[in-house]
Scaffold this motif. Structure first.
Motif, PDB file in Angstrom:
ATOM      1  N   GLU A  45      -3.824   0.093  10.105  1.00  0.00           N
ATOM      2  CA  GLU A  45      -3.107   0.900   8.937  1.00  0.00           C
ATOM      3  C   GLU A  45      -2.425   1.992   9.726  1.00  0.00           C
ATOM      4  OE1 GLU A  45      -6.582   2.062   6.843  1.00  0.00           O
ATOM      5  OE2 GLU A  45      -6.830   0.047   5.615  1.00  0.00           O
ATOM      6  N   ALA A  46      -2.758   2.604  10.785  1.00  0.00           N
ATOM      7  CA  ALA A  46      -1.935   3.593  11.455  1.00  0.00           C
ATOM      8  C   ALA A  46      -0.538   3.105  12.050  1.00  0.00           C
ATOM      9  CB  ALA A  46      -2.676   4.314  12.533  1.00  0.00           C
ATOM     10  N   MET A  47      -0.698   1.968  12.614  1.00  0.00           N
ATOM     11  CA  MET A  47       0.324   1.269  13.157  1.00  0.00           C
ATOM     12  C   MET A  47       1.672   1.029  11.995  1.00  0.00           C
ATOM     13  SD  MET A  47       0.052   1.503  16.448  1.00  0.00           S
ATOM     14  CE  MET A  47       1.475   0.339  16.881  1.00  0.00           C
ATOM     15  N   GLU A  48       1.051   0.486  10.995  1.00  0.00           N
ATOM     16  CA  GLU A  48       1.901   0.036   9.818  1.00  0.00           C
ATOM     17  C   GLU A  48       2.570   1.449   9.218  1.00  0.00           C
ATOM     18  OE1 GLU A  48      -0.663  -1.888   7.002  1.00  0.00           O
ATOM     19  OE2 GLU A  48      -0.615  -3.604   8.196  1.00  0.00           O
ATOM     20  N   ARG A  49       1.850   2.707   9.429  1.00  0.00           N
ATOM     21  CA  ARG A  49       2.380   3.825   8.779  1.00  0.00           C
ATOM     22  C   ARG A  49       3.637   4.301   9.937  1.00  0.00           C
ATOM     23  NH1 ARG A  49      -3.131   5.526   7.385  1.00  0.00           N
ATOM     24  NH2 ARG A  49      -2.922   6.502   9.557  1.00  0.00           N
ATOM     25  N   THR A  50       3.212   4.088  11.261  1.00  0.00           N
ATOM     26  CA  THR A  50       4.288   4.373  12.169  1.00  0.00           C
ATOM     27  C   THR A  50       5.327   3.440  12.036  1.00  0.00           C
ATOM     28  OG1 THR A  50       2.392   4.787  13.590  1.00  0.00           O
ATOM     29  CG2 THR A  50       4.459   4.690  14.681  1.00  0.00           C
ATOM     30  N   GLU A  51       5.370   2.196  11.774  1.00  0.00           N
ATOM     31  CA  GLU A  51       6.456   1.525  11.479  1.00  0.00           C
ATOM     32  C   GLU A  51       7.207   1.868  10.571  1.00  0.00           C
ATOM     33  OE1 GLU A  51       5.223  -2.661  11.289  1.00  0.00           O
ATOM     34  OE2 GLU A  51       4.341  -2.596  13.422  1.00  0.00           O
ATOM     35  N   VAL A  52       6.637   2.332   9.273  1.00  0.00           N
ATOM     36  CA  VAL A  52       7.403   2.594   8.165  1.00  0.00           C
ATOM     37  C   VAL A  52       8.158   4.010   8.326  1.00  0.00           C
ATOM     38  CG1 VAL A  52       6.945   3.411   5.851  1.00  0.00           C
ATOM     39  CG2 VAL A  52       5.817   1.274   6.620  1.00  0.00           C
ATOM     40  N   ARG A  53       7.435   4.827   9.120  1.00  0.00           N
ATOM     41  CA  ARG A  53       8.237   5.953   9.443  1.00  0.00           C
ATOM     42  C   ARG A  53       9.248   5.615  10.285  1.00  0.00           C
ATOM     43  NH1 ARG A  53       2.818   9.566  10.527  1.00  0.00           N
ATOM     44  NH2 ARG A  53       2.062   9.621   8.467  1.00  0.00           N
ATOM     45  N   ALA A  54       9.337   4.828  11.238  1.00  0.00           N
ATOM     46  CA  ALA A  54      10.138   4.573  12.360  1.00  0.00           C
ATOM     47  C   ALA A  54      11.412   4.012  11.360  1.00  0.00           C
ATOM     48  CB  ALA A  54       9.838   3.706  13.382  1.00  0.00           C
ATOM     49  N   GLU A  55      11.140   3.002  10.445  1.00  0.00           N
ATOM     50  CA  GLU A  55      12.286   2.284   9.774  1.00  0.00           C
ATOM     51  C   GLU A  55      12.945   3.330   9.105  1.00  0.00           C
ATOM     52  OE1 GLU A  55      10.337  -0.978   7.811  1.00  0.00           O
ATOM     53  OE2 GLU A  55      10.042  -2.101   9.539  1.00  0.00           O
ATOM     54  N   ALA A  56      12.106   4.216   8.164  1.00  0.00           N
ATOM     55  CA  ALA A  56      12.667   5.246   7.432  1.00  0.00           C
ATOM     56  C   ALA A  56      13.581   6.233   8.223  1.00  0.00           C
ATOM     57  CB  ALA A  56      11.674   6.387   6.873  1.00  0.00           C
ATOM     58  N   LYS A  57      13.213   6.529   9.445  1.00  0.00           N
ATOM     59  CA  LYS A  57      14.164   7.305  10.201  1.00  0.00           C
ATOM     60  C   LYS A  57      15.468   6.635  10.542  1.00  0.00           C
ATOM     61  CE  LYS A  57      11.072  10.694  12.908  1.00  0.00           C
ATOM     62  NZ  LYS A  57      10.480  10.741  14.255  1.00  0.00           N
ATOM     63  N   GLU A  58      15.481   5.573  10.995  1.00  0.00           N
ATOM     64  CA  GLU A  58      16.441   4.637  11.254  1.00  0.00           C
ATOM     65  C   GLU A  58      17.272   4.498  10.048  1.00  0.00           C
ATOM     66  OE1 GLU A  58      15.228   0.879  12.751  1.00  0.00           O
ATOM     67  OE2 GLU A  58      14.144   1.652  14.633  1.00  0.00           O
TER      68      GLU A  58
END
Length: 65
Positions: A45-58
């Motif tokens: 779950e933490a990794m999924e949140r990190t991916e979502v944040r990275a995509e949102a930043k990009e």
């Protein structure tokens, strides 16, 4: 007598190996896999949140340009 001493060495080693094997193979009371699976779920779950944040930043960086 010296031959008897040389024969005792493998005998003692075999007995020692048997004792160690029975000790190492004993049944241990464990908590089961629940704790490990819960930890893995939190990690995933933490990794999924990190991916979502990275995509949102990009996406926000590409929208700003």
């Amino acid at each position: 007598m010296a031959a008897l001493a040389w024969l005792l060495i493998p005998l003692v080693a075999a007995v020692g190996a048997g004792l160690w094997g029975s000790w190492a193979g004993r049944n241990r009371k464990t908590a089961g896999d629940g704790v490990e699976l819960a930890g893995y779920t939190r990690f995933r779950e933490a990794m999924e949140r990190t991916e979502v944040r990275a995509e949102a930043k990009e996406k926000s960086h590409s929208d700003a340009h």
